[in-house]
Design an enzyme around this catalytic site. Structure first.
Site, PDB file in Angstrom:
ATOM      1  N   ASP A   9      -1.226  23.064   8.492  1.00  0.00           N
ATOM      2  CA  ASP A   9      -1.824  22.027   7.654  1.00  0.00           C
ATOM      3  C   ASP A   9      -2.659  22.592   6.516  1.00  0.00           C
ATOM      4  OD1 ASP A   9      -2.338  19.247   7.060  1.00  0.00           O
ATOM      5  OD2 ASP A   9      -2.130  18.879   9.204  1.00  0.00           O
ATOM      6  N   ASN A  35       0.866  -1.176   0.000  1.00  0.00           N
ATOM      7  CA  ASN A  35       0.000   0.000   0.000  1.00  0.00           C
ATOM      8  C   ASN A  35       0.901   1.224   0.000  1.00  0.00           C
ATOM      9  OD1 ASN A  35      -1.411   2.249   1.887  1.00  0.00           O
ATOM     10  ND2 ASN A  35      -2.974   1.127   0.751  1.00  0.00           N
ATOM     11  N   TYR A  95       1.716  10.642   3.984  1.00  0.00           N
ATOM     12  CA  TYR A  95       1.597  11.059   5.384  1.00  0.00           C
ATOM     13  C   TYR A  95       2.810  11.929   5.726  1.00  0.00           C
ATOM     14  CZ  TYR A  95      -0.848   6.579   4.890  1.00  0.00           C
ATOM     15  OH  TYR A  95      -1.617   5.539   4.431  1.00  0.00           O
ATOM     16  N   ARG A  96       2.546  13.094   6.249  1.00  0.00           N
ATOM     17  CA  ARG A  96       3.643  14.000   6.573  1.00  0.00           C
ATOM     18  C   ARG A  96       4.589  13.341   7.574  1.00  0.00           C
ATOM     19  NH1 ARG A  96      -0.286  17.451  10.415  1.00  0.00           N
ATOM     20  NH2 ARG A  96       0.590  16.865  12.425  1.00  0.00           N
ATOM     21  N   GLU A 110      -2.192   1.164  -5.425  1.00  0.00           N
ATOM     22  CA  GLU A 110      -2.217   2.489  -6.053  1.00  0.00           C
ATOM     23  C   GLU A 110      -1.321   2.550  -7.281  1.00  0.00           C
ATOM     24  OE1 GLU A 110      -3.613   2.991  -1.874  1.00  0.00           O
ATOM     25  OE2 GLU A 110      -1.952   1.910  -2.815  1.00  0.00           O
ATOM     26  N   TRP A 150       0.170   8.892  10.351  1.00  0.00           N
ATOM     27  CA  TRP A 150      -0.989   8.290   9.700  1.00  0.00           C
ATOM     28  C   TRP A 150      -2.174   8.303  10.659  1.00  0.00           C
ATOM     29  CZ3 TRP A 150       2.901   4.048   8.454  1.00  0.00           C
ATOM     30  CH2 TRP A 150       3.250   3.313   9.584  1.00  0.00           C
TER      31      TRP A 150
END
Length: 566
Positions: free
Chosen positions: A282, A168, A172-173, A232, A186
């Site tokens: 963000d 997967n 995610y930062r 993906e 996450w």
């Protein structure tokens, strides 16, 4: 068109006049952010910084920060072209006759591109192997003044399910903690977190590899709302019309795109204590609050000999990530139509920052159709986070906000047009009284046979409120509705320019909890979009708006001519 790699895309951007190359030395500590933010707000070009202080890597930012560049990155003239092509795959009538089936053969052959190819050899991303890890060599940005540290903002985080062994990838930062570790942000609702729980159950180290700098189709695919069971990289292969070549990492069993610029290999150990991560400026335009997340240990860095470090900044829209969200809107619209045949079109406005607002047009065929569509949207994957759904008739162009405004003003009739639904909210939502759960609002703006009320005008007013006590925003709304004929009133904080409708809508989409902040009096509707206090029911702190410090703004003002930006 398949780009060989990120640098091939950069070359195309340059040839198309979509790139500015900056040779002046710049700092990754706030300066690049301020430059990129100004360019993004002015709908400017992609930026390539060739000379970043204390780093050998050039920095690319805003590469997909326009409709044109986002479309270019996915190999299309327009994003709608990709959605139309996806719709043809989903239209079963294309396969119900020999003639139509033959006509569909080229389209079906394209599906051969979806399967990633695992190479037995090392890839371009492994030309240089650094086993002595030092993350300080990367030009990781400190994006905003109140950020806890520097953050990797465009990472493709590859993980592997503990049991199925299926890979997967998500975005995610990652906060830099020290020279060898980062946070791994996450959320509870994300696939990465679910996969992590599988390793935690067995108390086993979780292999993780992070690819930085892939071609835009691969990068976009990492953000797409794909079902967990679908790789993906299959979407990436279809978008680029060429299979994604994957190579095995040096120190773990994760496969990453061969063409990546930089790869961070390592692991997350579920037996370790979680680390405090954040705050971070963000994509909501606010600082997300600090919370506890796993620690990612980097055991090896591999990269190309001439690698480029990709990054992005997020904050008050418009930003680069807004265009990635618009790509998702157009690509997945045919899928939504397949599940909701009443659906005509969808607009996720930039001010809604991905998940805070959806404007939807429908074929209003039966009573309650709008409410049925609202419920369907809230029950569908990541769209469960949508805080505001506005439903209009198919005659209204949802991409034309003037038409949407007129539909709202003319067709909304007090409480009977509103639907309040409680349910899960995104982890970054700050407006609900408690984390991860709150109220969403649906507004039925379809034409109805209602009796005109001569005491109400189809107009709206925006009020500035300097709050000096709890509930002053709500009280101001109530007072106005009681004594004025306007159908809508919106209260915002005193520092908001009420003539800047984009900012006002951004405040509305971000700051309201429908059950708490909507007031209806005599079929007139008030919205309290002011900052809320703990005395008003909040159980957590309200975050600050993202703003750059004055000293950085002044420094960039003084250096602007040296950057060479149009």
């Amino acid at each position: 068109m398949a780009y060989k790699d990120l640098q091939d895309f950069i070359k195309t951007l340059d040839e198309q006049g979509e790139l500015t190359v900056i040779h002046e030395e710049v700092s990754s500590d706030l300066e690049i952010t301020e430059i990129a933010d100004r360019v993004s707000k002015a709908h400017g070009k992609a930026l390539l910084f060739k000379n970043v202080k204390n780093s050998k890597y050039p920095v690319l930012i805003n590469a997909m920060g326009s409709y044109k560049r986002m479309s270019m990155g996915l190999g299309a003239e327009q994003l709608d072209d990709i959605g139309t092509e996806i719709g043809k795959y989903l239209d079963l009538s294309n396969y119900l006759s020999i003639k139509k089936l033959i006509k569909s053969v080229p389209r079906l052959f394209r599906l051969l591109s979806v399967f990633p190819i695992k190479s037995k050899f090392r890839g371009a991303c492994q030309q240089v192997i650094e086993r002595e890890v030092n993350l300080d060599t990367l030009p990781v940005l400190k994006c905003w003044p109140e950020d806890a540290e520097r953050f990797i903002t465009l990472p493709l985080v590859f993980t592997k399910d503990r049991y199925s062994k299926q890979q997967n990838v998500g975005m995610y930062r990652m906060q830099i903690l020290d020279q060898t570790t980062t946070g791994m942000h996450w959320h509870k609702h994300k696939d990465g977190s679910e996969i992590y729980k599988g390793y935690a159950t067995d108390n086993t180290r979780m292999p993780v590899s992070v690819a930085l700098g892939c071609d835009p189709a691969i990068t976009y695919a990492a953000t797409a709302p794909m079902p967990k069971m679908i790789d993906e990289m299959m979407l990436a292969g279809w978008l680029r019309k060429s299979n994604v070549k994957m190579v095995k990492c040096i120190t773990n069993d994760i496969y990453v795109p061969s063409s990546a610029e930089i790869v961070l290999e390592g692991y997350v150990d579920p037996s370790e204590d979680l680390v405090l991560e954040g705050p971070f400026g963000d994509h909501t335009g606010y600082y997300s609050l600090a919370d506890y997340y796993p620690r990612f240990h980097v055991t090896c860095i591999t990269h190309k000999k001439n690698a480029i470090y990709p990054t992005t900044i997020v904050g008050k829209p418009p930003m680069e990530d807004c265009y990635m969200a618009k790509a998702t809107e157009r690509l997945f619209l045919p899928v939504l139509r397949m599940q909701m045949p009443e659906l005509v079109d969808l607009n996720l406005p930039l001010e809604g920052v991905f998940h805070n607002c959806a404007i939807v047009s429908i074929r209003n065929k039966y009573p309650g159709c709008a409410r049925k569509v609202m419920s369907s949207i809230w029950g569908m994957g990541q769209m469960m986070y949508t805080k505001l759904i506005v439903i209009v008739d198919e005659t209204v162009d949802v991409q034309n906000l003037r038409q949407v405004r007129d539909a709202v003003l003319n067709n909304v009739n007090g409480q009977e047009s509103l639907v309040v639904s409680e349910g899960p909210l995104d982890a970054l939502d700050h407006s609900s009284d408690k984390a991860l759960y709150g109220s969403r609002l649906g507004v039925d703006c379809t034409v109805k046979n209602t009796v005109k009320d001569n005491n109400i005008t189809n107009t709206y007013q925006i009020l500035k409120v300097n709050k000096d006590k709890p509930f002053k925003g709500r009280d101001t709304v109530v007072e106005f509705l009681t004594h004025n004929p306007d159908k809508f009133v919106i209260a915002v904080d005193g520092d908001v320019d009420k003539n800047d409708l984009s900012t006002v809508m951004w405040k509305v989409f971000n700051n309201i909890d429908a059950k708490r902040d909507i007031t209806v009096i005599d079929n007139k509707i008030g919205i309290d979009a002011t900052k809320k206090w703990r005395e008003e029911g909040l159980t957590r702190d309200w975050p600050n708006d993202i703003k750059m410090s004055d000293d950085i703004k002044k420094m960039v003002d003084e250096r602007w001519d040296r950057y060479g930006i149009d």
